[in-house]
Design an enzyme around this catalytic site. Sequence first.
Site, short mmCIF file in Angstrom:
data_model
loop_
_atom_site.label_atom_id
_atom_site.label_comp_id
_atom_site.label_asym_id
_atom_site.label_seq_id
_atom_site.Cartn_x
_atom_site.Cartn_y
_atom_site.Cartn_z
N GLY A 29 0.84 -1.18 0.00
CA GLY A 29 0.00 0.00 0.00
C GLY A 29 0.88 1.24 0.00
N TYR A 30 0.27 2.38 -0.27
CA TYR A 30 1.02 3.63 -0.39
C TYR A 30 0.58 4.64 0.66
CZ TYR A 30 3.07 1.86 -4.58
OH TYR A 30 3.79 1.09 -5.45
#
Length: 156
Positions: A29-30
Amino acid sequence: MAQEIERKFLVTSDAFKNEAARQMRITQGYLSSVPERTVRVRIKGDKGYITIKGVGSASGASRYEWEKEIPVTEVEELLKICEPGVIDKTRYEVKSGKFTFEVDEFYGENQGLVVAEIELSSEGDQFEKPEWLGEEVTGDARFYNSMLMKNPYTKW
């Protein structure tokens, strides 16, 4: 400061699976997906990582990259505050000459997308192109993982 130099290609068949030396599941994820500084967290097999990448070169083949291993439990906590959209994929490592291709087969909203990346010492490095290697998409932002979480492949 570390410099990452890589080229990215579409994959035209699953023949690479027969050549893979290793494979592992990756979830990422970012925390930030802006091109000037992407910050991602990732569980790769049984290890956790945080990675910061800078803006790419004009060709899209090189950019600053910093990565550090962190406990998986910390990645799991950070995933809770990431931007919407998680990347789920299996990575296959395929040796080709003196280089190794990392072939990512995506799932979920990116199902059907398979890309291969090769990390190089310089942008001018020559390498063997396996028969399953298709069109080059280096520098095409649509294929950046940070963009695939925002605009998944199945919605193109």
